[in-house]
Enzyme design. Structure first.
Site, PDB file in Angstrom:
ATOM      1  N   ASN A 175     -47.057 -19.020 -96.573  1.00 29.54           N
ATOM      2  CA  ASN A 175     -48.023 -20.056 -95.613  1.00 29.54           C
ATOM      3  C   ASN A 175     -48.895 -21.333 -96.797  1.00 29.54           C
ATOM      4  O   ASN A 175     -50.081 -20.479 -97.280  1.00 29.54           O
ATOM      5  CB  ASN A 175     -49.166 -19.229 -95.121  1.00 29.54           C
ATOM      6  CG  ASN A 175     -50.215 -19.688 -94.036  1.00 29.54           C
ATOM      7  OD1 ASN A 175     -50.179 -21.154 -94.305  1.00 29.54           O
ATOM      8  ND2 ASN A 175     -50.990 -19.027 -93.606  1.00 29.54           N
ATOM      9  N   CYS A 194     -55.507 -23.952 -90.874  1.00 31.95           N
ATOM     10  CA  CYS A 194     -53.523 -23.686 -89.913  1.00 31.95           C
ATOM     11  C   CYS A 194     -53.334 -24.717 -89.614  1.00 31.95           C
ATOM     12  O   CYS A 194     -52.932 -25.253 -89.338  1.00 31.95           O
ATOM     13  CB  CYS A 194     -53.376 -22.669 -90.136  1.00 31.95           C
ATOM     14  SG  CYS A 194     -53.316 -20.862 -91.686  1.00 31.95           S
ATOM     15  N   HIS A 198     -46.493 -24.050 -87.224  1.00 32.65           N
ATOM     16  CA  HIS A 198     -47.081 -23.316 -88.729  1.00 32.65           C
ATOM     17  C   HIS A 198     -46.440 -22.521 -89.428  1.00 32.65           C
ATOM     18  O   HIS A 198     -45.726 -21.835 -88.267  1.00 32.65           O
ATOM     19  CB  HIS A 198     -48.611 -22.930 -87.912  1.00 32.65           C
ATOM     20  CG  HIS A 198     -49.266 -22.688 -89.525  1.00 32.65           C
ATOM     21  ND1 HIS A 198     -49.118 -23.031 -90.684  1.00 32.65           N
ATOM     22  CD2 HIS A 198     -49.878 -21.375 -89.157  1.00 32.65           C
ATOM     23  CE1 HIS A 198     -50.174 -22.510 -91.958  1.00 32.65           C
ATOM     24  NE2 HIS A 198     -50.345 -21.288 -90.308  1.00 32.65           N
TER      25      HIS A 198
END
Ligand code: UT7
Length: 335
Positions: free
Chosen positions: A292, A115, A262
């Site tokens: 995500n 990520c 993020h």
């Protein structure tokens, strides 16, 4: 003369197939209410069976970013690719982009920071540009994660969180244009003691036999996470990153025009925002639409923020990311 890595363009591509929370609740014991309340996610995009892999999504985003910048593939002198979901175990996706886009035989490297892929990627690009090893860089962040999710009740804690997508940026070396635009600073960190807190173990060389039929049978081939531990570490490290970048650049949170974090959980981003004392409009979120998408979240946000007029030339932008590894970091950018 001042040499800066300036962002020329940013673009994104997401697969057409929308998967809503209600769609997932047909496959597993979950609900729109649980997913929305715990994560903020309403839907995500999944590739269909015709998708040739992460490089396909990356190529689509890259072509859009190149066109926006007015570059052709031959102009690029470095490809930096960030993904946790490569087409093949090896080689990396960077070389596939080199071939698919028709670039010269330039260097192409893959970053494995999950990520944190975009924030690590921008830092790497900044280093190549400032050390005069590259002038026109293509940074691509892409993920195809849906095929490895366990879309049954057993895998519901992970399966509802992730989606597929890609973002790409063109970044150029600019000398002394007086604008002060570009990547101003980056801060990165890692803590490998968290490696198995969020991971996908198989296939892997740490496992004798590499992968067996039993592993597949017993569903050991999917990602796993201790969500609460990741959540706590994420909030701490994101705030530490913001604090470090603000302090060493003599800035207060109010001086940042837009934070692009993020997209792992809307609650994480809300905690960070309130701790920094900022109003909602200063933090960009789109997890509601895409879930995500790991390395791709931040460039997808940037691309949408530009399109919506929330990110304008001259704005001071702070990226913040935390993910598997653990890895974390951020970039301070004059857009
Ligand atoms: O991008 C990389 C970084 N990732 C992150 O930062 C993610 C960080 N973690 C999180 O976002 C949150 O921990 C989650 C969203 C993953 C989970 O939220 P939580 O509030 O920590 O829930 P939990 O894991 O403690 O689960 C609470 C309950 C459990 O049931 P019991 O034990 O209380 O009966 C779970 O079994 O919710 C259950 N549960 C679900 N229920 C419906 C777990 N997943 C689901 C689901 N649908 N999908």
């Amino acid at each position: 003369m001042e040499l800066r890595a300036q962002i020329r363009s940013v673009a994104h591509y997401v697969p057409e197939r929308r998967v809503t929370n209600d769609d997932l609740s047909q496959l597993m014991d979950t609900s729109d209410a649980w997913i929305t309340e715990r994560t903020g996610i309403k839907e995500r995009r999944f590739v269909d069976t015709t998708c040739a892999g992460t490089s396909e999504l990356g190529e689509r985003a890259a072509r859009l970013a190149l066109a926006q910048a007015g570059w052709n593939a031959q102009d690029v002198d470095l490809i930096v690719m960030a993904t946790l979901s490569p087409d093949l175990y090896f080689p990396g996706v960077g070389v596939m982009l080199q071939q698919k886009l028709g670039c010269r035989t330039i260097p192409a490297l893959d970053i494995r920071a999950q990520c944190s892929g975009l924030v690590y990627g921008l830092s790497v690009v900044d280093g190549y540009i400032k050390s005069r090893q590259a002038k026109k860089v293509l940074l691509v962040c892409a993920e195809v994660q849906s095929p490895v999710l366990d879309l049954t009740t057993r895998g519901r804690d992970m399966a509802v969180l992730f989606g597929d997508g890609a973002g790409a940026m063109t970044i150029e070396a600019v000398e002394g244009d007086g604008s002060h635009r570009g990547i101003l600073d980056s801060f990165l960190g890692s803590d490998g003691s968290g490696a198995e807190v969020l991971c996908m173990k198989l296939p892997g060389t740490a496992t004798p036999g590499f992968i067996s039929a039993d592993d597949i049978q017993q569903s050991r081939v999917h990602p796993s996470m201790d969500g609460k531990l990741v959540f706590k570490n994420a909030v701490t490290r994101l705030l530490e990153t913001a604090g470090t970048l603000l302090k060493r650049n003599n800035l207060t949170p109010e001086q940042i025009d837009l934070i692009i974090p993020h997209q792992a959980n809307l609650r994480i981003n809300e905690m960070v925002r309130t701790q920094l004392g900022l109003p909602p409009e200063k933090v960009f979120n789109n997890i509601q639409k895409y879930g995500n998408t790991t390395a791709a979240t931040i460039p997808i946000c940037m691309s949408e923020a530009v399109a919506e007029g929330r990110l304008k030339r001259g704005d001071l932008v702070l990226t913040l990311a935390f993910g598997a590894g653990f890895t974390w970091g951020g970039n301070l950018i004059r857009w």
